[in-house]
Every structure is written in C-alpha cells, then in structure tokens.
Design an enzyme around this catalytic site. Structure first.
Site, PDB file in Angstrom:
ATOM      1  N   LYS A  56       0.787  -1.242   0.000  1.00  0.00           N
ATOM      2  CA  LYS A  56       0.000   0.000   0.000  1.00  0.00           C
ATOM      3  C   LYS A  56       0.814   1.286   0.000  1.00  0.00           C
ATOM      4  O   LYS A  56       0.335   2.322  -0.462  1.00  0.00           O
ATOM      5  CB  LYS A  56      -0.954  -0.014   1.201  1.00  0.00           C
ATOM      6  CG  LYS A  56      -2.120  -0.965   1.034  1.00  0.00           C
ATOM      7  CD  LYS A  56      -3.151  -0.355   0.103  1.00  0.00           C
ATOM      8  CE  LYS A  56      -4.404  -1.203   0.047  1.00  0.00           C
ATOM      9  NZ  LYS A  56      -5.435  -0.551  -0.788  1.00  0.00           N
ATOM     10  N   SER A 307       0.522 -10.090  -1.557  1.00  0.00           N
ATOM     11  CA  SER A 307       0.361  -8.640  -1.407  1.00  0.00           C
ATOM     12  C   SER A 307       0.531  -8.103   0.008  1.00  0.00           C
ATOM     13  O   SER A 307       0.750  -6.902   0.189  1.00  0.00           O
ATOM     14  CB  SER A 307      -1.001  -8.231  -1.956  1.00  0.00           C
ATOM     15  OG  SER A 307      -1.999  -9.060  -1.389  1.00  0.00           O
TER      16      SER A 307
HETATM   17  C1  LIG Z   1      -2.945  -7.387   1.521  1.00  0.00           C
HETATM   18  C2  LIG Z   1      -3.863  -6.833   0.497  1.00  0.00           C
HETATM   19  N1  LIG Z   1      -3.956  -7.457  -0.675  1.00  0.00           N
HETATM   20  C3  LIG Z   1      -4.761  -7.010  -1.658  1.00  0.00           C
HETATM   21  C4  LIG Z   1      -5.553  -5.889  -1.487  1.00  0.00           C
HETATM   22  C5  LIG Z   1      -6.437  -5.465  -2.613  1.00  0.00           C
HETATM   23  O1  LIG Z   1      -6.102  -4.238  -3.155  1.00  0.00           O
HETATM   24  P1  LIG Z   1      -7.178  -3.417  -3.961  1.00  0.00           P
HETATM   25  O2  LIG Z   1      -8.190  -2.917  -2.968  1.00  0.00           O
HETATM   26  O3  LIG Z   1      -6.402  -2.318  -4.599  1.00  0.00           O
HETATM   27  O4  LIG Z   1      -7.782  -4.347  -4.947  1.00  0.00           O
HETATM   28  C6  LIG Z   1      -5.490  -5.192  -0.275  1.00  0.00           C
HETATM   29  C7  LIG Z   1      -6.310  -4.002  -0.047  1.00  0.00           C
HETATM   30  O5  LIG Z   1      -6.393  -3.482   1.018  1.00  0.00           O
HETATM   31  C8  LIG Z   1      -4.627  -5.676   0.747  1.00  0.00           C
HETATM   32  O6  LIG Z   1      -4.539  -5.055   1.932  1.00  0.00           O
END
Ligand SMILES: Cc1ncc(COP(=O)(O)O)c(C=O)c1O
Length: 411
Positions: A56, A307
């Site tokens: 983020k 992510s």
């Molecule tokens: C760890 C993680 N992965 C994926 C996402 C998904 O991102 P997006 O909301 O941009 O699709 C988030 C969103 O908060 C997240 O915290």
C-alpha cells in the site's frame, strides 16, 4: 496522466517518484508450488516484506508526493482499518505531511497503535467502515485536507502498478499473473504494465467466494455490488469496484477466480511451511487460486503477488490449523480415559511412538453421552496425512483404558 486509463508512462513516473523510499521486494521462485499446481515455474512476488507489511505504501506515496505545497500544508485524511492506513501514515511521515486516519470502532487496538506508530493521527469514528469513510469525506470538505482513497484514484493505481515493472524484470516469460482484488487498485496498476509490455500475459484476479464481485462485473460488463461480504481475508473484503478501477479491470484483466476461505487458509499454511513466508489471507489468495482446480496453469510460468503479511500471530495460527485440516494433516479427537492419569501417559507415549505431534490435550467437559467412570479429553493431532493420523488413532484405541469416542475428521 491520460483522461481515460492509467498508462505505462504514468507507472514509470510513479516508479521514479517512489524509488528512494519503497523496497524493491524479492521474487522467490518456488518448485513446491510449481509441482503442486502443474506450472512450469512459479514466482512469488513478496510484497509482504514491503515497508508497512503490504504494497500500500507504493500508491499512497505516489499520490501524496504529487500534492502541491498548499495541499501538503493542509494535510491528508483517509479512512481504513487496514493496510492502506499504514501506507498513508508512513507516506505522510516521509513527506512531512500531516495524516489523519479515521477507523471504525471495531478496529483492533494493535492496528490503531501500528498506524499511530507511523506518526498519523487516528480518529475512531463510526460503528462500521462506511461511517468512518463518510466522516472522513465530510471532514475533508470542512478542513481542505486531501482525501486519499484506498484504490479509486489514478495516482494510487499507478503506484501499485510499479509491482508489475519489477515483476517483469525479475521473472521472464510470464504466461499468467495472479493478483488479489479488493477494490481493484492493485490489479488495475499491475494489469496496466503487463498488458502494455506483453498483451498475451494472462492477468487473473483472485477474490474470496464471500466477496466475489469483480467476477460478475467483468463477465456481465456491468458493475456488480454485493450486499454482504464474508471472508477470512479482510484485506479484500470489499463489496464492489468503483468507477476508476472498473474501467481498468474491464480492459486489463482477463478473468477472475473465486477461492473459498478454506483454500485461502490452506495457502496461508503452505506458504508458511514451504516458502517460509507469513502471508495474510488477502496475500495468500493468489496461491489458493494457483492450487485450485478452477484454474489451469499446466506448463505455464506463473507470477503470484503475495500482497501483504499483516496478520497477528494467533490469527495466523488459526488459519494454519484450518489449512492443515484441509490437507488432512490435523485431526481433533475425543477420547475417554479409564484409569486416569496413567492413561494420560499412554496417550502421550503412543502419539510419540507413531511419530505424530500432540498439539493439544485438554480435559473436556463431561457430556450426557460420556461414561460416568471415564475421563473425557480432547486432543489435537498433527501428522503427515490422513493415513498416518488414522494409524495413530487406531494405535490409541488399541491401548488399555483408552477409547476413541469421536474423530473430528476423515481419519
Ligand atoms: C494485503 C492486500 N492485498 C490485496 C488488497 C487489494 O487491493 P485493492 O483494494 O487495490 O484491490 C489489499 C487491499 O487493502 C490488501 O490489503
């Protein structure tokens, strides 16, 4: 920035802006996940070791670094109970911009503290997230603070897209890339880069079955909004895409796969065990998709974006245990012991002899079906697979004074 969609050049400019403050995260190739999925090779892009524990910071910093002097003076505000809050807080700290984060009352104290720890002011307002969001927007109107949206903003999308640039450099000849979708900012950015470089790369979004909105939106080409969401992966527990992300997803995402919470838990467990990687549910979802029967990656070179890794240890342990259940490597059983406590020793001894792990042994509350002259206990056993656990339970039931009353699973 184009009026329409974020471009490769926008993402490249974002990369230059964030280069000095954001980690270029490692790419870990995994033969285990290649073998388990049938892929030729699997590369895990480890954004869980990014600063703040998720990707983020990339979008937040890219957005906030472009604010004018006057805007910086007035500060920024956002609403988030999760990873975005920490991204905005750290970006504010690095850029010398006052950041305020509005969180709902249910936010765990540890998350509030983590966000404060990066120097942001935290306001607790609203019983649910939507209230916090409305409050933050109203306050931005009054104070002139800039609202930093978690995903529906071109600068955020461009910032998240920088992961795609790194991925292309770190892992050649990609066939498929798996990215989780919450509000869609992450995949919009990564999809922008991949499709610009190599339109043939398949960009696959991953969502929990309990928050599966992008799949029908893409398939029907119509924004689909869920009434309820229900998933262990709270980072991607969103009900909808928004205008900006929907525009990108319909152009730059090929398909969306749904995964169950159990599959997500299994992915969390396997990432910990095989890749020595701590992932939160949202971060592990792409691995769940990789291993799912709904996605064919036979012979392909696959990238999976891990992510985020912001999960507290007890929650991680819970997810891991659920994952082990799913893999047939954990069982709960209820035993009735005659001649306690000597039989207790026999339980420990038998499990040890059989090479299994006694994760838990507790004296249970006596129920109406329990023999009045036996001591009921519950045990949690970890083994190498269903057959091994069946063998351990068999051995237990053969010991004098031990009866296996109930087995929690197949074994
Ligand atoms: C760890 C993680 N992965 C994926 C996402 C998904 O991102 P997006 O909301 O941009 O699709 C988030 C969103 O908060 C997240 O915290």
């Amino acid at each position: 920035m184009s009026d329409d969609l974020v471009t490769l050049e926008d993402v490249e400019a974002a990369r230059d802006r964030i280069a000095d403050v954001v980690h270029r995260t490692p790419l870990d190739t995994s033969t285990t996940f290649a073998e388990l999925s049938g892929a030729a090779a699997v590369g895990l892009k480890l954004e869980n070791v990014q600063r703040t524990g998720s990707f983020k910071i990339r979008g937040a910093y890219n957005k906030m670094a472009q604010l004018s002097g006057e805007e910086r003076e007035r500060g920024v505000i956002s609403s988030s109970a999760g990873n975005h809050a920490q991204g905005v807080a750290l970006a504010g700290d690095l850029l010398g911009i006052d950041a305020t984060i509005v969180v709902p009352e249910v936010t765990p104290a540890a998350k509030v503290e983590a966000t404060r720890g990066y120097g942001a002011e935290v306001i607790v307002e609203g019983d649910i997230y939507e209230r916090s969001y409305e409050y933050a927007l109203e306050r931005a109107e009054e104070t002139g603070e800039t609202f930093v949206h978690p995903f529906d903003d071109e600068a955020i999308v461009a910032g998240q897209g920088t992961i795609g640039l790194e991925l292309l450099e770190q892992f050649s000849d990609l066939d498929t890339v798996l990215v989780s979708i919450g509000g869609g900012g992450l995949i919009s950015g990564i999809g922008t880069v991949l499709k610009a470089h190599e339109p043939g790369i398949r960009v696959v979004g991953v969502q929990p079955e309990g928050a599966l909105h992008a799949k029908p939106s893409l398939e029907r080409d119509e924004l689909h909004v869920l009434e309820d969401v229900d998933t262990v992966a709270e980072g991607i527990a969103d009900a909808r895409l928004l205008e900006t992300t929907f525009r990108h997803v319909r152009e730059r995402v090929d398909e969306v796969v749904g995964v169950s919470d159990r599959e997500i838990a299994t992915a969390v467990a396997l990432l910990a065990e095989r890749a020595k990687t701590v992932a939160e549910g949202a971060g592990a979802a792409p691995v769940a998709a990789l291993l799912s029967d709904d996605l064919n990656v036979e012979g392909e070179r696959v990238g999976a974006v891990i992510s985020g890794g912001n999960v507290n240890l007890s929650e991680h342990a819970e997810l891991t245990r659920t994952g082990l259940f799913e893999l047939g490597r954990y069982v709960d059983a209820r035993l009735a012991l005659e001649g306690w406590p000597a039989t207790l020793e026999a339980v420990v001894e038998t499990v040890e002899e059989k090479g299994a792990e006694l994760d838990r042994l507790e004296r249970a509350r006596r129920g109406p079906n329990d023999h009045p002259n036996r001591i009921p206990v519950t045990v949690g056993l970890e083994g190498s697979g269903p057959e091994h656990l069946r063998d351990v339970l068999e051995a237990l039931s053969e010991r004098d004074g031990i009866e296996v009353v109930e087995r929690g699973l197949d074994p």
